[in-house]
Design a protein around this motif. Structure first.
Motif, PDB file in Angstrom:
ATOM      1  N   THR A 166      29.563 -77.266  28.304  1.00 29.24           N
ATOM      2  CA  THR A 166      28.889 -76.870  29.544  1.00 29.24           C
ATOM      3  C   THR A 166      27.543 -76.250  29.211  1.00 29.24           C
ATOM      4  O   THR A 166      27.442 -75.368  28.344  1.00 29.24           O
ATOM      5  N   LEU A 167      26.501 -76.719  29.891  1.00 35.82           N
ATOM      6  CA  LEU A 167      25.156 -76.185  29.668  1.00 35.82           C
ATOM      7  C   LEU A 167      25.093 -74.769  30.217  1.00 35.82           C
ATOM      8  O   LEU A 167      25.238 -74.545  31.419  1.00 35.82           O
ATOM      9  N   GLN A 168      24.912 -73.793  29.281  1.00 43.31           N
ATOM     10  CA  GLN A 168      24.858 -72.395  29.710  1.00 43.31           C
ATOM     11  C   GLN A 168      23.451 -71.974  30.102  1.00 43.31           C
ATOM     12  O   GLN A 168      23.243 -71.300  31.111  1.00 43.31           O
ATOM     13  N   SER A 169      22.485 -72.342  29.282  1.00 45.64           N
ATOM     14  CA  SER A 169      21.094 -71.970  29.609  1.00 45.64           C
ATOM     15  C   SER A 169      20.150 -73.002  29.007  1.00 45.64           C
ATOM     16  O   SER A 169      20.484 -73.693  28.047  1.00 45.64           O
ATOM     17  N   LEU A 170      18.954 -73.041  29.594  1.00 39.64           N
ATOM     18  CA  LEU A 170      17.929 -73.997  29.175  1.00 39.64           C
ATOM     19  C   LEU A 170      16.627 -73.221  28.999  1.00 39.64           C
ATOM     20  O   LEU A 170      16.083 -72.673  29.958  1.00 39.64           O
ATOM     21  N   ASN A 171      16.144 -73.139  27.737  1.00 36.30           N
ATOM     22  CA  ASN A 171      14.925 -72.396  27.423  1.00 36.30           C
ATOM     23  C   ASN A 171      13.802 -73.395  27.186  1.00 36.30           C
ATOM     24  O   ASN A 171      13.604 -73.894  26.071  1.00 36.30           O
ATOM     25  N   THR A 172      13.080 -73.730  28.258  1.00 36.58           N
ATOM     26  CA  THR A 172      12.023 -74.736  28.115  1.00 36.58           C
ATOM     27  C   THR A 172      10.851 -74.182  27.303  1.00 36.58           C
ATOM     28  O   THR A 172      10.165 -74.944  26.613  1.00 36.58           O
ATOM     29  N   ALA A 173      10.623 -72.855  27.367  1.00 38.71           N
ATOM     30  CA  ALA A 173       9.518 -72.273  26.596  1.00 38.71           C
ATOM     31  C   ALA A 173       9.828 -72.344  25.109  1.00 38.71           C
ATOM     32  O   ALA A 173       8.962 -72.670  24.283  1.00 38.71           O
ATOM     33  N   GLY A 174      11.085 -72.037  24.763  1.00 39.62           N
ATOM     34  CA  GLY A 174      11.470 -72.066  23.357  1.00 39.62           C
ATOM     35  C   GLY A 174      12.044 -73.389  22.915  1.00 39.62           C
ATOM     36  O   GLY A 174      12.467 -73.531  21.760  1.00 39.62           O
ATOM     37  N   SER A 175      12.101 -74.387  23.836  1.00 42.29           N
ATOM     38  CA  SER A 175      12.604 -75.745  23.536  1.00 42.29           C
ATOM     39  C   SER A 175      13.989 -75.690  22.898  1.00 42.29           C
ATOM     40  O   SER A 175      14.226 -76.212  21.795  1.00 42.29           O
ATOM     41  N   SER A 176      14.943 -75.044  23.588  1.00 39.85           N
ATOM     42  CA  SER A 176      16.316 -75.016  23.085  1.00 39.85           C
ATOM     43  C   SER A 176      17.265 -74.915  24.271  1.00 39.85           C
ATOM     44  O   SER A 176      16.894 -74.451  25.355  1.00 39.85           O
ATOM     45  N   ILE A 177      18.480 -75.365  24.030  1.00 39.55           N
ATOM     46  CA  ILE A 177      19.528 -75.229  25.041  1.00 39.55           C
ATOM     47  C   ILE A 177      20.714 -74.531  24.400  1.00 39.55           C
ATOM     48  O   ILE A 177      20.935 -74.633  23.182  1.00 39.55           O
ATOM     49  N   VAL A 178      21.476 -73.807  25.229  1.00 41.36           N
ATOM     50  CA  VAL A 178      22.705 -73.153  24.773  1.00 41.36           C
ATOM     51  C   VAL A 178      23.866 -73.863  25.442  1.00 41.36           C
ATOM     52  O   VAL A 178      23.907 -73.979  26.664  1.00 41.36           O
TER      53      VAL A 178
END
Length: 924
Positions: A646-658
């Motif tokens: 399950t996608l917990q968070s999306l960090n577009t500034a840091g280009s990473s997903i949790v």
């Protein structure tokens, strides 16, 4: 004699017309007869040679055996039921008391049996001379029967002539019949050719379906759907295998449920009485027949292949008897439906001299006659006798429907002082009240507990506090209250201790409880759970692990759970080095750590497991892994080219997903320009994703960054067809669009409970939840669809009676919808008692109740041969023919009636679901 092409010979159809019309027959020359090479006309070549031919020379065919059967078909033979029945019906014959069940059936003998099955064999004059082409070789005794089969449409003249011509070295008649050829013969014999033709385009759901000749595909599909023919295993049909005499008898016997034929000495009716020496059948015209029963009478039920006993037959159901005069040779209960109607009321009085019950039904008091052997049953089904019917007893009275008097044959007490002894399992215990489900009972009963009730547990005195849900008990009820409870076997229990080891043969587990060693046997199928550790095995247990054991009533261990182990999972760990089986790594925050790998460490590569030596090459500095460990011992090292969760968070500034993985751990995955696939959305980008989405992330070759992100979507669809050999399915969406999908080796197939299925078990017509990851179909799970009638409703719940099933209460939950006449509602108030409905769960697990509207028609007639009803048309393009299936209900006023009870111009309602006629309701 010169061999001619068969097309130059006189048409067999013309000869058929001569047989039917009484014209002159054509005889073969002696040379022609010699070419057949058969010996079946000799009575010496009966069943011992595997034939079922007609004796030649005017000799009488052997008489059918008695119910005792053939000497070479023992009681435990898998086909004894079918062989015995068909022999007594005159469809199959033996010789010298033997049947030779394993012998192959020739094509000409299969035709002869099929003709006897349909009754058309009686039309044949065995002395008729028949002319066939040179290439179509049939034994002399069989020629008139083969000709009749062509005339009746059981076999196709041109096709069989062509097949015979293509195999000039084989005589068509004596050639062993194959499973696919016999299947076509039977389907044509029962008049289901149209069904076969309609199903000719889809391969049957067998792994060897490609071996079925094109001309037989539709017939195999039809026969499997009708339940006449089965595979030789779950996934093999073996179309070219030859058919034994026992197999053909079984196929023809099963076909009789679809193609009713009146056979000599066979009688059908309602089973009204049964004793150790005789039984009675009641017929629709009001007459009865009584037959004697002896030790040679063969007794069977429709739902079993094994011999039964008279005690297992159910009164007031449809039964068939094959008799020699009044002596029953064969008895079979044909269904499980009692031909009884129910009247609910209160007993006012009983006139035993006139055998009359005076019953208050609503307001009026009605008079109901009763049979001399009237059964009076309590709630557990025990027969209490007529004396138990006290005044004001609330009762259900079951009356037979096959006579004008409609006498009461059974009464079930709904409320009256109860005295009984029972045995069952405790469901629940409350102060002063206990709920027990008796052995074999469909529902539990609640009883008051007498203040002085005597309680024991496995022979020792006990108290109410010693009783547990799940205990198996025997008990005594007096005047409606339990006075004695004896626990025979205990319910399951849990024990916590420290793991010590296993016995030498691993049949027992050794553990310590309160500093005392205990040994308990492992139950068959015992499970092990270690939190954070998927698919744990016994080897994953460590000495002194704290464990919780579940023991059944026999003190066998059914489940073990590790509860005290401190397990840590690090997702996205970076390998530093592997040296001397010590792995150093950094977590996602750069903090260094080390773990030791041992023989129990499980090394996983995308759901496959590797030995440590085979996996060493993957321990490359800088590579990402997921590590699960306890203290300093590595439990699992997981290399993954993809992660699902399950996608917990999306960090577009840091280009990473949790991502939160299914095992509860989280992993942070960097990305640069990953491809994004979202089902149903073209040109998707990473900004289209949102927290809570279920996704699969595919990693690059270093297992470091996301190459692609595939969003998941679950869609409910219907299975249109299955090609098991090619691993393809065709699915139809709710919008009616059908698409074909090829299943990969990783595609999961699950039933409603989450257990694995094979593709061959996935039948056309099933409703499934299809899960897609991007454009890939990754899972199919079947959905339970129930069809039946609403009994009653309450807010958020319905009481529902499934067709062919019992009444059940279904809690619809907080989110559900009702669809009635195209209008969607979220209240059960939209439903009414007797609404016919489909109940299923949608792709989100929410209930959807769809009302099936009845089509009101005017009945015209019933065609028994075609098993269909015809109604009067109201316009030129109206459908006026409706096919009945084996389980189509015909009802009136909520009670089941026979289709023959419908009269011309009766008003009826037809309830049709997915093209199948579920019910015909006669409207008052």
């Amino acid at each position: 004699m010169a061999v001619h092409n068969w097309k130059k010979w006189l048409s067999a159809a013309l000869v058929c017309s001569m047989l039917a019309g009484g014209g002159a027959a054509y005889a073969e020359s002696d040379d022609d007869a010699a070419q057949t090479g058969t010996e079946a006309e000799s009575p010496d070549t009966g069943a011992d040679s595997g034939t079922d031919g007609v004796s030649g020379g005017g000799d009488e065919a052997p008489l059918p055996v008695s119910g005792a059967g053939f000497s070479d078909v023992p009681n435990n033979h898998w086909a004894r039921k079918h062989i015995t029945k068909l022999n007594l019906q005159g469809i199959v014959q033996g010789y010298d008391g033997k049947f030779n069940p394993a012998a192959s059936v020739s094509q000409q003998d299969a035709v002869l049996m099929a003709l006897r099955f349909t009754g058309a064999a009686e039309k044949v004059d065995p002395d008729t001379q028949v002319l066939f082409p040179d290439s179509f070789i049939v034994s002399g005794y069989a020629k008139p029967y083969v000709m009749q089969a062509i005339y009746e449409g059981l076999i196709e003249e041109k096709e069989e002539f062509r097949l015979a011509e293509s195999e000039p070295d084989k005589a068509w008649g004596t050639k062993p019949a194959t499973r696919e050829w016999v299947t076509k013969l039977i389907i044509r014999a029962i008049g289901e050719t149209a069904k076969a033709e309609a199903m000719a385009r889809d391969l049957p759901a067998f792994a060897d379906a490609s071996l079925i000749s094109d001309m037989y595909v539709g017939y195999v599909n039809a026969a499997v759907e009708l339940g006449i023919v089965k595979g030789i295993s779950a996934d093999r049909f073996a179309p070219k295998n030859t058919v034994s005499r026992a197999e053909l008898a079984t196929m023809l016997s099963r076909a009789q449920y679809l193609y009713p034929v009146e056979y000599k000495r066979q009688h059908s009716g309602i089973l009204t009485s049964l004793s150790g020496t005789q039984l009675t059948l009641a017929h629709e015209d009001g007459t009865t027949q009584t037959f004697t029963i002896d030790s040679d009478t063969a007794v069977y039920r429709f739902d079993s292949e094994s011999a039964s006993s008279l005690a297992n037959l159910k009164l007031y159901t449809q039964a068939a008897v094959i008799a020699d005069g009044r002596r029953a040779l064969y008895v079979e209960q044909m269904d499980n439906e009692e031909r009884l109607e129910k009247t609910t009321g209160v007993i006012v009085s009983i006139d035993s001299s006139e055998r009359l019950l005076y019953v208050k039904v609503g307001t009026p008091v009605v008079t109901i006659p009763y049979e001399s052997d009237l059964a009076v049953l309590d709630r557990a089904g025990s027969n209490l006798g007529l004396s138990a019917l006290a005044e004001n007893s609330e009762v259900d009275i079951f009356r037979e429907t096959f006579s004008e008097s409609k006498r009461a044959v059974r009464i079930e007490l709904k409320s009256a002082p109860v005295n009984k002894q029972g045995r069952g399992k405790i469901v629940s215990i409350q102060p002063g009240v206990i709920e027990i489900a008796d052995d074999g009972a469909e529902a539990a009963e609640t009883w008051d507990i007498a203040a002085a009730a005597v309680i024991s547990r496995q022979g020792s005195p006990a108290t109410l506090s010693d009783l547990r849900s799940g205990d198996v008990v025997s008990y005594t009820v007096k005047n409606g209250a339990i006075t004695q409870i004896a626990v025979e076997s205990g319910a399951s229990r849990t024990v916590t201790g420290l793991f010590d080891g296993f016995s030498a043969d691993r049949s027992s587990i050794i553990y310590t409880v309160n500093n005392k060693k205990e040994v308990s046997d492992l139950a068959s199928g015992a499970t092990l759970e270690i939190p954070g550790f998927a698919a744990a095995s016994w080897d994953d247990l460590y000495k002194d692990d704290q464990i919780e054991l579940t023991l059944d009533g026999s003190d066998k261990v059914t489940a073990i759970k590790v509860v005290g182990r401190n397990i840590t999972t690090v997702g996205g760990a970076t390998i530093v080095n592997l040296s001397n089986d010590t792995l150093t790594f950094k977590d996602q925050n750069g903090k260094p750590a080390a773990v030791t790998l041992n023989s129990k460490t499980r090394i996983e590569m995308n759901n496959s497991y590797l030995s440590l030596d085979a996996a060493r090459m993957f321990f490359v500095a800088g590579r990402k892994v997921t590590i699960t460990y306890s203290e300093d011992q590595a439990i699992t090292i997981r290399f993954a080219y993809r992660h699902t969760g399950t996608l917990q968070s999306l960090n577009t500034a840091g280009s990473s997903i949790v991502l939160k993985l299914d095992d509860g751990s989280t992993v942070t995955i960097p990305y640069q320009t990953p491809a994004v696939q979202i089902p149903g959305k073209a040109g998707a980008t990473i900004s289209d994703l949102k927290p809570g989405d279920r996704v699969t992330v595919q990693l690059d070759q270093n297992l470091d960054k996301a190459l692609a992100i595939l969003a998941h979507r679950v869609v409910q669809m219907n299975v249109a067809s299955v090609d098991a050999s090619a691993r393809k399915v065709r699915l139809t969406s709710e919008a009616g669009v059908t698409s074909e999908y090829t299943l990969s080796a990783d595609t999961r197939l699950l039933d409603e409970n989450g257990s694995s299925l094979t593709l061959s078990q996935l039948a056309a017509g099933r409703t499934v939840n299809a899960e897609f990851a991007g454009s890939d179909l990754i899972q199919l799970q079947t959905v339970i669809v129930k069809v039946g009638k609403i009994v009653s409703t309450s807010p958020g719940a319905v009481s529902f009676a499934a067709y062919g099933g019992s009444v059940e209460d279904i809690a619809l939950g907080s989110n559900f919808k009702i669809v009635k006449n195209g209008v969607v509602s979220t209240s059960t108030a939209a439903l009414a008692a007797n609404d016919r409905v489909e109940i299923r769960t949608n792709e989100s697990g929410e209930y959807v109740v769809t009302v099936i509207a009845g089509q009101v028609k005017t009945f015209w007639k019933y065609d028994a041969a075609a098993n269909e009803i015809q109604v009067r048309k109201t316009s030129l393009n109206d459908q006026n023919q409706y096919k009945l299936s084996n389980d189509t209900l015909i009802t009136s006023g909520g009670q089941t009636i026979a289709v023959t009870s419908l009269k011309m111009d009766d008003k009826i309602a037809l309830y049709i679901h997915n093209g199948k006629l579920l019910e015909i309701e006669k409207l008052n």
